[in-house]
Enzyme design. Sequence first.
Site, PDB file in Angstrom:
ATOM      1  CB  CYS A 147      -9.258   4.346   0.485  1.00  0.00           C
ATOM      2  SG  CYS A 147      -7.669   5.145   1.022  1.00  0.00           S
ATOM      3  CB  THR A 148      -6.311   0.356   2.183  1.00  0.00           C
ATOM      4  OG1 THR A 148      -5.209   0.802   1.774  1.00  0.00           O
ATOM      5  CG2 THR A 148      -7.088  -1.087   1.224  1.00  0.00           C
ATOM      6  CG  HIS A 149      -4.912   4.974   4.569  1.00  0.00           C
ATOM      7  ND1 HIS A 149      -4.177   4.469   2.924  1.00  0.00           N
ATOM      8  CD2 HIS A 149      -3.695   5.473   5.298  1.00  0.00           C
ATOM      9  CE1 HIS A 149      -3.122   4.951   3.411  1.00  0.00           C
ATOM     10  NE2 HIS A 149      -2.810   5.318   3.979  1.00  0.00           N
ATOM     11  CB  CYS A 158      -3.459   0.578  -2.504  1.00  0.00           C
ATOM     12  SG  CYS A 158      -3.600   2.407  -2.707  1.00  0.00           S
ATOM     13  CG  ASN A 159     -10.248   0.678  -2.941  1.00  0.00           C
ATOM     14  OD1 ASN A 159      -8.994   0.566  -1.739  1.00  0.00           O
ATOM     15  ND2 ASN A 159     -11.174   0.041  -3.062  1.00  0.00           N
ATOM     16  CB  THR A 160      -5.119   5.229  -5.350  1.00  0.00           C
ATOM     17  OG1 THR A 160      -5.721   5.262  -4.341  1.00  0.00           O
ATOM     18  CG2 THR A 160      -4.422   6.139  -5.376  1.00  0.00           C
ATOM     19  CG  ASP A 174      -1.746   0.816   1.110  1.00  0.00           C
ATOM     20  OD1 ASP A 174      -2.511   1.502   0.221  1.00  0.00           O
ATOM     21  OD2 ASP A 174      -1.816   1.909   2.441  1.00  0.00           O
ATOM     22  CB  SER A 175       0.157   5.179  -0.796  1.00  0.00           C
ATOM     23  OG  SER A 175      -0.629   5.453   0.321  1.00  0.00           O
ATOM     24  CD  GLU A 233       0.158   6.719   6.220  1.00  0.00           C
ATOM     25  OE1 GLU A 233       1.599   6.207   6.354  1.00  0.00           O
ATOM     26  OE2 GLU A 233      -0.358   4.902   5.462  1.00  0.00           O
ATOM     27  CE1 TYR A 291       2.540   5.112  -3.657  1.00  0.00           C
ATOM     28  CE2 TYR A 291       0.804   3.322  -4.155  1.00  0.00           C
ATOM     29  CZ  TYR A 291       2.318   4.244  -4.284  1.00  0.00           C
ATOM     30  OH  TYR A 291       2.974   2.585  -3.764  1.00  0.00           O
ATOM     31  N   GLY A 292      -3.260   9.065  -3.410  1.00  0.00           N
ATOM     32  CA  GLY A 292      -4.518   9.686  -4.630  1.00  0.00           C
ATOM     33  C   GLY A 292      -4.273  10.716  -5.483  1.00  0.00           C
TER      34      GLY A 292
HETATM   35  N1  DGL Z   1      -4.684   3.069   0.798  1.00  0.00           N
HETATM   36  C1  DGL Z   1      -4.989   4.165  -0.144  1.00  0.00           C
HETATM   37  C2  DGL Z   1      -6.200   3.322  -1.473  1.00  0.00           C
HETATM   38  O1  DGL Z   1      -6.358   2.614  -0.604  1.00  0.00           O
HETATM   39  C3  DGL Z   1      -4.338   5.321  -0.710  1.00  0.00           C
HETATM   40  C4  DGL Z   1      -4.685   6.105  -0.295  1.00  0.00           C
HETATM   41  C5  DGL Z   1      -3.043   6.800  -1.338  1.00  0.00           C
HETATM   42  O2  DGL Z   1      -1.858   7.372  -0.610  1.00  0.00           O
HETATM   43  O3  DGL Z   1      -3.667   8.361  -1.499  1.00  0.00           O
HETATM   44  O4  DGL Z   1      -6.314   4.276  -2.045  1.00  0.00           O
END
Ligand code: DGL
Length: 271
Positions: free
Chosen positions: A200-202, A69-71, A6-7, A168, A38-39
């Site tokens: 988003c996994t966060h 990570c979805n992104t 993931d990011s 984070e 990453y967004g």
């Molecule tokens: N955890 C991420 C996701 O699922 C990335 C979020 C990010 O880095 O912006 O999209």
Amino acid sequence: MIGIFDSGIGGLSVFREIRKLMPGESYAYYSDNAHCPYGEKTADYIIGRAVQITGILAGKGADIIVVACNTATAAAISALRRLYSDRSDPEVRKRALEISGGRRDHIMFIGMEPAVKPAIGLTKTGVIGVLATAGTLKAEKYRNTRELVHGPVKVVEHVGQGFVELVEKGELSGRNAETVVEASLRPLLDAGADVIVLGCTHYPFLMDTIRKIAGPGIAVIDPAPAVAKHLADVMKEDGLPDGCQGNGRVELLSSGPDDNLKAAYAMFMTA
Ligand code: DGL
């Protein structure tokens, strides 16, 4: 071994569910925190990072990789599969053997997808709210999923502005977290959404705050358990061991300082 990336620490929300299903498996988790978030990054940039991380995880012994990570899934999973998954292509086999030190002639990838389809069966108001990053919401992959929603059901979206940064920092509750979450969640609730999809996994780490603001009667969907189940199914189809035997060894890797990752791992994964 299962590789997960993931990011940042968001992918631990997926790892947590995977390990419940496969406690004996060995894992390598990579947090790309030197390049987080990453967004708002371009797809090309994310593909570059995903290819590099795949090389690192395969080199560590990963037989299958979860893009937690979805992104990154939206931006890079098609490219990753093209490069490493199709064992009928001699170029792919060569490449996979190269990065895995001769162990694997193909590498499978499991990705994330906002759980819009399961949400259709849950909504009573006919409005589904999706929270995700800007990158996920504008990607073709997400637009295609959204196209599947027809008829009376409507989908409304909002970027979870500032959510990744809160997670984070480990700031999961309190006045500031509530203000940040409310700013992105309220427009979805005001539009009538009674199901909120976490894309988003966060975001699952903010679940308590999200639920507090949403109130009772609003369902919040985290796709991680479904992804873990899908991973186990794909491993079986691919002839990999079932992940229940073994020593459950975990290696934590990151592109930046690893103190956040270690603290988050201790807090969320060893509880
Ligand atoms: N955890 C991420 C996701 O699922 C990335 C979020 C990010 O880095 O912006 O999209």
